[in-house]
Design a protein around this motif. Structure first.
Motif, PDB file in Angstrom:
ATOM      1  N   LEU A  78       0.838  -1.194   0.000  1.00 60.28           N
ATOM      2  CA  LEU A  78       0.000   0.000   0.000  1.00 60.28           C
ATOM      3  C   LEU A  78       0.871   1.240   0.000  1.00 60.28           C
ATOM      4  O   LEU A  78       1.839   1.328   0.763  1.00 60.28           O
ATOM      5  CB  LEU A  78      -0.904   0.006   1.237  1.00 60.28           C
ATOM      6  N   THR A  79       0.524   2.182  -0.871  1.00 56.73           N
ATOM      7  CA  THR A  79       1.174   3.481  -0.892  1.00 56.73           C
ATOM      8  C   THR A  79       0.102   4.541  -0.762  1.00 56.73           C
ATOM      9  O   THR A  79      -0.833   4.598  -1.560  1.00 56.73           O
ATOM     10  CB  THR A  79       1.957   3.697  -2.204  1.00 56.73           C
ATOM     11  N   VAL A  80       0.228   5.370   0.270  1.00 52.14           N
ATOM     12  CA  VAL A  80      -0.668   6.503   0.475  1.00 52.14           C
ATOM     13  C   VAL A  80       0.011   7.705  -0.163  1.00 52.14           C
ATOM     14  O   VAL A  80       1.156   8.028   0.157  1.00 52.14           O
ATOM     15  CB  VAL A  80      -0.935   6.738   1.974  1.00 52.14           C
ATOM     16  N   VAL A  81      -0.699   8.375  -1.078  1.00 53.58           N
ATOM     17  CA  VAL A  81      -0.119   9.483  -1.821  1.00 53.58           C
ATOM     18  C   VAL A  81      -0.875  10.777  -1.522  1.00 53.58           C
ATOM     19  O   VAL A  81      -2.099  10.817  -1.585  1.00 53.58           O
ATOM     20  CB  VAL A  81      -0.157   9.200  -3.338  1.00 53.58           C
ATOM     21  N   GLY A  82      -0.097  11.796  -1.183  1.00 52.33           N
ATOM     22  CA  GLY A  82      -0.680  13.114  -0.951  1.00 52.33           C
ATOM     23  C   GLY A  82       0.057  13.847   0.147  1.00 52.33           C
ATOM     24  O   GLY A  82       0.955  13.308   0.796  1.00 52.33           O
ATOM     25  N   ASP A  83      -0.340  15.077   0.347  1.00 52.72           N
ATOM     26  CA  ASP A  83       0.310  15.944   1.319  1.00 52.72           C
ATOM     27  C   ASP A  83      -0.258  15.715   2.719  1.00 52.72           C
ATOM     28  O   ASP A  83      -1.438  15.978   2.959  1.00 52.72           O
ATOM     29  CB  ASP A  83       0.113  17.404   0.906  1.00 52.72           C
ATOM     30  N   ILE A  84       0.583  15.209   3.608  1.00 52.78           N
ATOM     31  CA  ILE A  84       0.168  15.014   5.005  1.00 52.78           C
ATOM     32  C   ILE A  84       1.066  15.816   5.948  1.00 52.78           C
ATOM     33  O   ILE A  84       1.136  15.529   7.145  1.00 52.78           O
ATOM     34  CB  ILE A  84       0.133  13.519   5.401  1.00 52.78           C
ATOM     35  N   ALA A  85       1.743  16.825   5.416  1.00 54.88           N
ATOM     36  CA  ALA A  85       2.702  17.605   6.204  1.00 54.88           C
ATOM     37  C   ALA A  85       2.068  18.215   7.452  1.00 54.88           C
ATOM     38  O   ALA A  85       2.667  18.176   8.537  1.00 54.88           O
ATOM     39  CB  ALA A  85       3.331  18.693   5.341  1.00 54.88           C
ATOM     40  N   ARG A  95       4.273  10.993  12.799  1.00 54.24           N
ATOM     41  CA  ARG A  95       5.554  11.236  12.112  1.00 54.24           C
ATOM     42  C   ARG A  95       6.465  10.017  12.247  1.00 54.24           C
ATOM     43  O   ARG A  95       7.066   9.561  11.271  1.00 54.24           O
ATOM     44  CB  ARG A  95       6.212  12.494  12.681  1.00 54.24           C
ATOM     45  N   ASP A  96       6.545   9.444  13.450  1.00 53.82           N
ATOM     46  CA  ASP A  96       7.363   8.243  13.669  1.00 53.82           C
ATOM     47  C   ASP A  96       6.826   7.049  12.867  1.00 53.82           C
ATOM     48  O   ASP A  96       7.605   6.282  12.289  1.00 53.82           O
ATOM     49  CB  ASP A  96       7.412   7.889  15.155  1.00 53.82           C
ATOM     50  N   PHE A  97       5.511   6.892  12.847  1.00 56.57           N
ATOM     51  CA  PHE A  97       4.876   5.799  12.106  1.00 56.57           C
ATOM     52  C   PHE A  97       5.208   5.901  10.619  1.00 56.57           C
ATOM     53  O   PHE A  97       5.595   4.912   9.978  1.00 56.57           O
ATOM     54  CB  PHE A  97       3.359   5.851  12.335  1.00 56.57           C
ATOM     55  N   VAL A  98       5.081   7.093  10.064  1.00 58.48           N
ATOM     56  CA  VAL A  98       5.353   7.310   8.635  1.00 58.48           C
ATOM     57  C   VAL A  98       6.835   7.078   8.331  1.00 58.48           C
ATOM     58  O   VAL A  98       7.177   6.440   7.329  1.00 58.48           O
ATOM     59  CB  VAL A  98       4.892   8.719   8.201  1.00 58.48           C
ATOM     60  N   THR A  99       7.697   7.565   9.191  1.00 55.79           N
ATOM     61  CA  THR A  99       9.139   7.371   8.987  1.00 55.79           C
ATOM     62  C   THR A  99       9.480   5.890   8.949  1.00 55.79           C
ATOM     63  O   THR A  99      10.207   5.430   8.059  1.00 55.79           O
ATOM     64  CB  THR A  99       9.944   8.075  10.097  1.00 55.79           C
ATOM     65  N   GLU A 100       8.971   5.125   9.894  1.00 52.19           N
ATOM     66  CA  GLU A 100       9.236   3.685   9.935  1.00 52.19           C
ATOM     67  C   GLU A 100       8.621   2.971   8.731  1.00 52.19           C
ATOM     68  O   GLU A 100       9.246   2.091   8.142  1.00 52.19           O
ATOM     69  CB  GLU A 100       8.721   3.077  11.238  1.00 52.19           C
ATOM     70  N   ALA A 101       7.404   3.343   8.381  1.00 50.41           N
ATOM     71  CA  ALA A 101       6.748   2.706   7.238  1.00 50.41           C
ATOM     72  C   ALA A 101       7.549   2.927   5.960  1.00 50.41           C
ATOM     73  O   ALA A 101       7.726   1.999   5.163  1.00 50.41           O
ATOM     74  CB  ALA A 101       5.328   3.259   7.074  1.00 50.41           C
ATOM     75  N   ASN A 102       8.058   4.129   5.783  1.00 50.18           N
ATOM     76  CA  ASN A 102       8.795   4.448   4.559  1.00 50.18           C
ATOM     77  C   ASN A 102      10.153   3.762   4.467  1.00 50.18           C
ATOM     78  O   ASN A 102      10.758   3.721   3.401  1.00 50.18           O
ATOM     79  CB  ASN A 102       8.942   5.959   4.402  1.00 50.18           C
ATOM     80  N   ARG A 103      10.614   3.184   5.555  1.00 44.35           N
ATOM     81  CA  ARG A 103      11.866   2.420   5.534  1.00 44.35           C
ATOM     82  C   ARG A 103      11.659   1.010   5.001  1.00 44.35           C
ATOM     83  O   ARG A 103      12.603   0.344   4.590  1.00 44.35           O
ATOM     84  CB  ARG A 103      12.460   2.329   6.932  1.00 44.35           C
ATOM     85  N   PHE A 109       4.305   6.251   2.504  1.00 48.71           N
ATOM     86  CA  PHE A 109       3.592   7.520   2.455  1.00 48.71           C
ATOM     87  C   PHE A 109       4.427   8.442   1.580  1.00 48.71           C
ATOM     88  O   PHE A 109       5.556   8.790   1.943  1.00 48.71           O
ATOM     89  CB  PHE A 109       3.447   8.123   3.860  1.00 48.71           C
ATOM     90  N   LEU A 110       3.893   8.817   0.432  1.00 45.68           N
ATOM     91  CA  LEU A 110       4.628   9.635  -0.528  1.00 45.68           C
ATOM     92  C   LEU A 110       3.802  10.858  -0.896  1.00 45.68           C
ATOM     93  O   LEU A 110       2.566  10.796  -0.949  1.00 45.68           O
ATOM     94  CB  LEU A 110       4.951   8.824  -1.775  1.00 45.68           C
ATOM     95  N   ALA A 111       4.469  11.947  -1.195  1.00 48.03           N
ATOM     96  CA  ALA A 111       3.766  13.185  -1.540  1.00 48.03           C
ATOM     97  C   ALA A 111       3.158  13.128  -2.937  1.00 48.03           C
ATOM     98  O   ALA A 111       2.095  13.699  -3.174  1.00 48.03           O
ATOM     99  CB  ALA A 111       4.707  14.375  -1.406  1.00 48.03           C
ATOM    100  N   THR A 112       3.832  12.437  -3.869  1.00 45.04           N
ATOM    101  CA  THR A 112       3.361  12.405  -5.254  1.00 45.04           C
ATOM    102  C   THR A 112       3.496  11.007  -5.847  1.00 45.04           C
ATOM    103  O   THR A 112       4.282  10.182  -5.364  1.00 45.04           O
ATOM    104  CB  THR A 112       4.182  13.362  -6.143  1.00 45.04           C
ATOM    105  N   ARG A 113       2.776  10.796  -6.923  1.00 44.26           N
ATOM    106  CA  ARG A 113       2.892   9.533  -7.652  1.00 44.26           C
ATOM    107  C   ARG A 113       4.261   9.416  -8.319  1.00 44.26           C
ATOM    108  O   ARG A 113       4.769   8.325  -8.519  1.00 44.26           O
ATOM    109  CB  ARG A 113       1.768   9.419  -8.669  1.00 44.26           C
ATOM    110  N   ALA A 114       4.863  10.545  -8.644  1.00 45.47           N
ATOM    111  CA  ALA A 114       6.203  10.534  -9.243  1.00 45.47           C
ATOM    112  C   ALA A 114       7.227   9.930  -8.273  1.00 45.47           C
ATOM    113  O   ALA A 114       8.165   9.254  -8.698  1.00 45.47           O
ATOM    114  CB  ALA A 114       6.623  11.941  -9.642  1.00 45.47           C
ATOM    115  N   GLU A 115       7.047  10.155  -6.980  1.00 49.23           N
ATOM    116  CA  GLU A 115       7.945   9.546  -5.992  1.00 49.23           C
ATOM    117  C   GLU A 115       7.832   8.030  -6.020  1.00 49.23           C
ATOM    118  O   GLU A 115       8.819   7.325  -5.821  1.00 49.23           O
ATOM    119  CB  GLU A 115       7.629  10.058  -4.585  1.00 49.23           C
TER     120      GLU A 115
END
Length: 126
Positions: A78-85, A95-103, A109-115
Protein backbone atom coordinates in the motif's frame (compact mmCIF):
# COMPACT_ATOMS: atom_id res chain seq x y z
CA UNK A 1 -16.55 9.72 -10.56
CA UNK A 2 -13.34 8.53 -12.14
CA UNK A 3 -12.30 4.92 -11.98
CA UNK A 4 -9.36 3.12 -10.48
CA UNK A 5 -6.80 2.08 -13.09
CA UNK A 6 -4.27 -0.71 -13.31
CA UNK A 7 -0.89 0.39 -14.61
CA UNK A 8 2.57 -1.08 -14.86
CA UNK A 9 5.28 0.83 -13.01
CA UNK A 10 8.70 -0.65 -13.78
CA UNK A 11 7.27 -4.16 -13.94
CA UNK A 12 5.08 -3.82 -10.85
CA UNK A 13 1.31 -4.03 -11.42
CA UNK A 14 -0.16 -1.05 -9.55
CA UNK A 15 -3.83 -0.31 -8.88
CA UNK A 16 -3.99 3.48 -8.90
CA UNK A 17 -7.13 4.48 -7.00
CA UNK A 18 -9.07 7.53 -8.10
CA UNK A 19 -8.97 10.61 -5.88
CA UNK A 20 -12.74 10.85 -5.69
CA UNK A 21 -13.62 7.28 -4.72
CA UNK A 22 -15.18 6.16 -1.44
CA UNK A 23 -13.37 6.93 1.81
CA UNK A 24 -11.90 3.93 3.64
CA UNK A 25 -13.02 4.28 7.25
CA UNK A 26 -12.20 0.75 8.44
CA UNK A 27 -10.79 -2.60 7.45
CA UNK A 28 -14.05 -3.77 5.90
CA UNK A 29 -14.03 -0.82 3.49
CA UNK A 30 -10.44 -1.68 2.60
CA UNK A 31 -11.60 -5.14 1.50
CA UNK A 32 -13.42 -3.61 -1.47
CA UNK A 33 -10.19 -2.06 -2.74
CA UNK A 34 -8.24 -5.22 -1.95
CA UNK A 35 -10.73 -7.37 -3.86
CA UNK A 36 -10.51 -5.07 -6.86
CA UNK A 37 -6.70 -5.09 -6.71
CA UNK A 38 -6.46 -8.87 -6.45
CA UNK A 39 -9.01 -9.32 -9.22
CA UNK A 40 -6.88 -7.19 -11.52
CA UNK A 41 -3.58 -8.81 -10.53
CA UNK A 42 -2.13 -5.78 -8.73
CA UNK A 43 0.75 -6.14 -6.29
CA UNK A 44 0.60 -2.58 -4.97
CA UNK A 45 -2.29 -0.18 -4.35
CA UNK A 46 -1.89 3.59 -4.58
CA UNK A 47 -4.45 5.26 -2.34
CA UNK A 48 -4.82 9.05 -2.33
CA UNK A 49 -4.93 10.76 1.06
CA UNK A 50 -8.40 12.00 0.14
CA UNK A 51 -9.63 8.39 0.35
CA UNK A 52 -8.70 8.06 4.03
CA UNK A 53 -10.80 9.41 6.88
CA UNK A 54 -9.36 11.59 9.64
CA UNK A 55 -9.38 8.60 12.02
CA UNK A 56 -6.70 6.91 9.92
CA UNK A 57 -4.25 9.65 10.88
CA UNK A 58 -5.17 9.55 14.57
CA UNK A 59 -3.22 6.46 15.51
CA UNK A 60 -5.07 5.97 18.80
CA UNK A 61 -8.22 5.16 16.84
CA UNK A 62 -6.65 1.95 15.51
CA UNK A 63 -8.06 2.56 12.02
CA UNK A 64 -4.62 2.81 10.38
CA UNK A 65 -3.55 -0.47 11.93
CA UNK A 66 -6.77 -2.17 10.90
CA UNK A 67 -6.55 -1.01 7.28
CA UNK A 68 -2.84 -1.71 6.92
CA UNK A 69 -3.26 -5.17 8.46
CA UNK A 70 -5.87 -6.06 5.82
CA UNK A 71 -3.36 -5.23 3.08
CA UNK A 72 -0.67 -7.28 4.84
CA UNK A 73 -3.02 -10.24 5.23
CA UNK A 74 -3.70 -10.25 1.50
CA UNK A 75 -0.02 -9.67 0.62
CA UNK A 76 -0.69 -6.37 -1.09
CA UNK A 77 1.58 -3.38 -0.71
CA UNK A 78 0.00 0.00 0.00
CA UNK A 79 1.17 3.48 -0.89
CA UNK A 80 -0.67 6.50 0.48
CA UNK A 81 -0.12 9.48 -1.82
CA UNK A 82 -0.68 13.11 -0.95
CA UNK A 83 0.31 15.94 1.32
CA UNK A 84 0.17 15.01 5.01
CA UNK A 85 2.70 17.61 6.20
CA UNK A 86 0.23 19.37 8.50
CA UNK A 87 -0.79 16.08 10.10
CA UNK A 88 2.86 15.10 10.60
CA UNK A 89 3.63 18.45 12.22
CA UNK A 90 0.74 17.98 14.64
CA UNK A 91 1.55 14.41 15.70
CA UNK A 92 4.97 13.08 16.67
CA UNK A 93 3.50 9.56 16.82
CA UNK A 94 2.23 9.80 13.25
CA UNK A 95 5.55 11.24 12.11
CA UNK A 96 7.36 8.24 13.67
CA UNK A 97 4.88 5.80 12.11
CA UNK A 98 5.35 7.31 8.64
CA UNK A 99 9.14 7.37 8.99
CA UNK A 100 9.24 3.68 9.93
CA UNK A 101 6.75 2.71 7.24
CA UNK A 102 8.79 4.45 4.56
CA UNK A 103 11.87 2.42 5.53
CA UNK A 104 10.12 -0.81 4.61
CA UNK A 105 8.41 -2.14 1.50
CA UNK A 106 4.86 -2.88 2.69
CA UNK A 107 3.57 0.65 3.35
CA UNK A 108 4.79 3.96 1.99
CA UNK A 109 3.59 7.52 2.46
CA UNK A 110 4.63 9.64 -0.53
CA UNK A 111 3.77 13.18 -1.54
CA UNK A 112 3.36 12.40 -5.25
CA UNK A 113 2.89 9.53 -7.65
CA UNK A 114 6.20 10.53 -9.24
CA UNK A 115 7.95 9.55 -5.99
CA UNK A 116 6.45 6.08 -6.37
CA UNK A 117 7.97 5.84 -9.83
CA UNK A 118 11.37 6.59 -8.27
CA UNK A 119 10.93 4.00 -5.53
CA UNK A 120 9.93 1.29 -7.97
CA UNK A 121 12.67 2.02 -10.47
CA UNK A 122 14.75 -1.19 -10.66
CA UNK A 123 17.98 0.46 -9.42
CA UNK A 124 16.11 1.83 -6.39
CA UNK A 125 14.77 -1.61 -5.43
CA UNK A 126 18.19 -3.05 -4.66
Amino acid sequence: MTTDTLRDVHGVPVLDCADDGPVLRDGDAALDVIGDALGRGAELVVLPVSRLGDDFFQLRSGVAGEIVQKFVNYRLRLTVVGDIAARLAASPALRDFVTEANRGRQLWFLATRAELDGRLRPAARR
